[in-house]
Design a protein around this motif. Sequence first.
Motif, PDB file in Angstrom:
ATOM      1  N   SER A   1      -6.481 -35.408  -1.376  1.00 17.40           N
ATOM      2  CA  SER A   1      -6.762 -33.978  -1.408  1.00 17.40           C
ATOM      3  C   SER A   1      -5.519 -33.131  -1.607  1.00 17.40           C
ATOM      4  CB  SER A   1      -7.448 -33.554  -0.106  1.00 17.40           C
ATOM      5  OG  SER A   1      -6.585 -33.798   0.996  1.00 17.40           O
ATOM      6  N   LYS A   2      -5.734 -31.874  -1.944  1.00 18.77           N
ATOM      7  CA  LYS A   2      -4.676 -30.885  -2.079  1.00 18.77           C
ATOM      8  C   LYS A   2      -4.929 -29.780  -1.066  1.00 18.77           C
ATOM      9  CE  LYS A   2      -2.852 -32.706  -5.884  1.00 18.77           C
ATOM     10  NZ  LYS A   2      -1.461 -33.173  -5.983  1.00 18.77           N
ATOM     11  N   GLN A   3      -3.889 -28.971  -0.821  1.00 18.06           N
ATOM     12  CA  GLN A   3      -4.086 -27.850   0.083  1.00 18.06           C
ATOM     13  C   GLN A   3      -3.183 -26.699  -0.301  1.00 18.06           C
ATOM     14  OE1 GLN A   3      -1.171 -29.496   3.644  1.00 18.06           O
ATOM     15  NE2 GLN A   3      -3.227 -28.894   4.107  1.00 18.06           N
ATOM     16  N   THR A   4      -3.460 -25.535   0.254  1.00 16.76           N
ATOM     17  CA  THR A   4      -2.690 -24.333  -0.049  1.00 16.76           C
ATOM     18  C   THR A   4      -1.376 -24.327   0.732  1.00 16.76           C
ATOM     19  OG1 THR A   4      -3.672 -23.063   1.761  1.00 16.76           O
ATOM     20  CG2 THR A   4      -4.846 -23.038  -0.349  1.00 16.76           C
ATOM     21  N   GLU A   5      -0.487 -23.425   0.336  1.00 14.44           N
ATOM     22  CA  GLU A   5       0.776 -23.271   1.062  1.00 14.44           C
ATOM     23  C   GLU A   5       0.517 -22.911   2.517  1.00 14.44           C
ATOM     24  OE1 GLU A   5       3.605 -21.677  -2.618  1.00 14.44           O
ATOM     25  OE2 GLU A   5       3.006 -20.302  -1.021  1.00 14.44           O
ATOM     26  N   LYS A   6      -0.435 -22.020   2.736  1.00 14.70           N
ATOM     27  CA  LYS A   6      -0.717 -21.561   4.096  1.00 14.70           C
ATOM     28  C   LYS A   6      -1.192 -22.722   4.980  1.00 14.70           C
ATOM     29  CE  LYS A   6      -1.367 -18.388   7.312  1.00 14.70           C
ATOM     30  NZ  LYS A   6      -1.841 -19.248   8.416  1.00 14.70           N
ATOM     31  N   LYS A   7      -2.094 -23.523   4.480  1.00 14.72           N
ATOM     32  CA  LYS A   7      -2.605 -24.648   5.267  1.00 14.72           C
ATOM     33  C   LYS A   7      -1.522 -25.690   5.497  1.00 14.72           C
ATOM     34  CE  LYS A   7      -7.534 -24.371   4.206  1.00 14.72           C
ATOM     35  NZ  LYS A   7      -8.699 -25.086   3.617  1.00 14.72           N
ATOM     36  N   LYS A   8      -0.718 -25.924   4.473  1.00 11.67           N
ATOM     37  CA  LYS A   8       0.363 -26.901   4.605  1.00 11.67           C
ATOM     38  C   LYS A   8       1.377 -26.431   5.654  1.00 11.67           C
ATOM     39  CE  LYS A   8       2.748 -30.562   3.155  1.00 11.67           C
ATOM     40  NZ  LYS A   8       2.245 -31.942   3.192  1.00 11.67           N
ATOM     41  N   TYR A   9       1.695 -25.152   5.619  1.00  8.55           N
ATOM     42  CA  TYR A   9       2.644 -24.619   6.608  1.00  8.55           C
ATOM     43  C   TYR A   9       2.083 -24.732   8.020  1.00  8.55           C
ATOM     44  CZ  TYR A   9       5.120 -21.391   9.595  1.00  8.55           C
ATOM     45  OH  TYR A   9       5.798 -20.850  10.652  1.00  8.55           O
ATOM     46  N   ASP A  10       0.836 -24.353   8.193  1.00 10.67           N
ATOM     47  CA  ASP A  10       0.220 -24.417   9.529  1.00 10.67           C
ATOM     48  C   ASP A  10       0.304 -25.829  10.094  1.00 10.67           C
ATOM     49  OD1 ASP A  10      -0.362 -21.743   9.431  1.00 10.67           O
ATOM     50  OD2 ASP A  10      -2.461 -21.999   8.863  1.00 10.67           O
ATOM     51  N   TRP A  11       0.060 -26.829   9.234  1.00 10.47           N
ATOM     52  CA  TRP A  11       0.094 -28.214   9.685  1.00 10.47           C
ATOM     53  C   TRP A  11       1.524 -28.644  10.028  1.00 10.47           C
ATOM     54  CZ3 TRP A  11       2.241 -32.832   7.921  1.00 10.47           C
ATOM     55  CH2 TRP A  11       1.755 -33.992   8.541  1.00 10.47           C
ATOM     56  N   LEU A  12       2.478 -28.309   9.156  1.00  9.94           N
ATOM     57  CA  LEU A  12       3.876 -28.683   9.398  1.00  9.94           C
ATOM     58  C   LEU A  12       4.429 -28.007  10.650  1.00  9.94           C
ATOM     59  CD1 LEU A  12       5.348 -28.480   5.774  1.00  9.94           C
ATOM     60  CD2 LEU A  12       4.974 -30.550   7.124  1.00  9.94           C
TER      61      LEU A  12
ATOM     62  N   PHE B   1      18.355 -31.856  14.195  1.00 15.38           N
ATOM     63  CA  PHE B   1      17.578 -31.762  12.963  1.00 15.38           C
ATOM     64  C   PHE B   1      16.475 -32.817  12.972  1.00 15.38           C
ATOM     65  CE2 PHE B   1      21.691 -29.978  11.632  1.00 15.38           C
ATOM     66  CZ  PHE B   1      21.259 -28.759  11.159  1.00 15.38           C
ATOM     67  N   PRO B   2      15.417 -32.593  13.745  1.00 20.96           N
ATOM     68  CA  PRO B   2      14.324 -33.566  13.778  1.00 20.96           C
ATOM     69  C   PRO B   2      13.604 -33.631  12.438  1.00 20.96           C
ATOM     70  CG  PRO B   2      13.691 -31.552  14.914  1.00 20.96           C
ATOM     71  CD  PRO B   2      15.160 -31.430  14.609  1.00 20.96           C
ATOM     72  N   PHE B   3      12.916 -34.727  12.237  1.00 20.69           N
ATOM     73  CA  PHE B   3      12.197 -34.954  10.990  1.00 20.69           C
ATOM     74  C   PHE B   3      11.241 -33.802  10.672  1.00 20.69           C
ATOM     75  CE2 PHE B   3       8.484 -36.865   8.797  1.00 20.69           C
ATOM     76  CZ  PHE B   3       9.125 -37.300   7.646  1.00 20.69           C
ATOM     77  N   GLU B   4      10.570 -33.294  11.699  1.00 17.11           N
ATOM     78  CA  GLU B   4       9.600 -32.211  11.501  1.00 17.11           C
ATOM     79  C   GLU B   4      10.276 -30.932  11.015  1.00 17.11           C
ATOM     80  OE1 GLU B   4       8.019 -35.240  14.197  1.00 17.11           O
ATOM     81  OE2 GLU B   4       9.891 -34.105  14.142  1.00 17.11           O
ATOM     82  N   LEU B   5      11.481 -30.668  11.502  1.00 18.99           N
ATOM     83  CA  LEU B   5      12.225 -29.499  11.051  1.00 18.99           C
ATOM     84  C   LEU B   5      12.664 -29.662   9.604  1.00 18.99           C
ATOM     85  CD1 LEU B   5      13.667 -26.815  11.496  1.00 18.99           C
ATOM     86  CD2 LEU B   5      15.596 -28.071  12.464  1.00 18.99           C
ATOM     87  N   MET B   6      13.105 -30.851   9.249  1.00 17.95           N
ATOM     88  CA  MET B   6      13.509 -31.125   7.874  1.00 17.95           C
ATOM     89  C   MET B   6      12.332 -30.946   6.922  1.00 17.95           C
ATOM     90  SD  MET B   6      16.703 -31.715   8.171  1.00 17.95           S
ATOM     91  CE  MET B   6      17.154 -32.396   6.587  1.00 17.95           C
ATOM     92  N   ASN B   7      11.145 -31.343   7.367  1.00 22.01           N
ATOM     93  CA  ASN B   7       9.944 -31.159   6.546  1.00 22.01           C
ATOM     94  C   ASN B   7       9.673 -29.675   6.295  1.00 22.01           C
ATOM     95  OD1 ASN B   7       9.299 -33.824   6.089  1.00 22.01           O
ATOM     96  ND2 ASN B   7       7.887 -33.979   7.818  1.00 22.01           N
TER      97      ASN B   7
END
Length: 207
Positions: A19-30, A47-53
């Motif tokens: 699947s694909k997703q919008t910028e907004k949804k991707k940001y909310d998840w990250l 610099f945890p992995f989640e921050l780098m993402n």
Amino acid sequence: IIRHPLDSKDEYLDYGKFSKQTEKKKYDWLYLQYLRRNHSFKKKSKFPFELMNLMHFFKNLKSKKEIALKLIKHVKGKTLIYAGSIAQSTELNLPLYHSDIPKKEREENLTKFIKGEFKILCNVNGIRESANIPELKYGVIMAPYASTAGFEQTVGRFSRLQVGEEAEVVVLVAKDTIEEVWLNNAIKKLNINKIKRVEIEEIDILR
């Protein structure tokens, strides 16, 4: 500072396998993963992995690229663009300066920009601090630094003007996100009287 929303309509970002997703949804998840990391670990990495993402996410936003393409059409003079990533820079179809370009070619591009043969140069954190670029009055920063020192160094390049002259630097920031928090931290030592925040809807050429 131009505050722009994340795209909530165009589903182009990878999400899982099918699947694909919008910028907004991707940001909310990250951002949720980042918050969970901060609350789950007593010993926090700088610099945890989640921050780098999250940082990677902001440096490659399609919405920022589209805003930059519109701004480029209306530049008033010699303009230096700071793209968030090499991938993003190549999508702007401009003369480039970054580490993936052979040294001879990128130095030639910089020389032509300095001499005025190129009106715009797109850089990805590569131009040496000592490089003297005369008459540099305009800039666009697509992915603002989270650190005060890094941001001041970038903006400082536009301060080497004659007495009485001023530069105009546009910073693109995704509003109501952690990127805006990073930017607020980065500019806290700058002269607030020189900073203007505008919503993207207020700018005619970006509507």
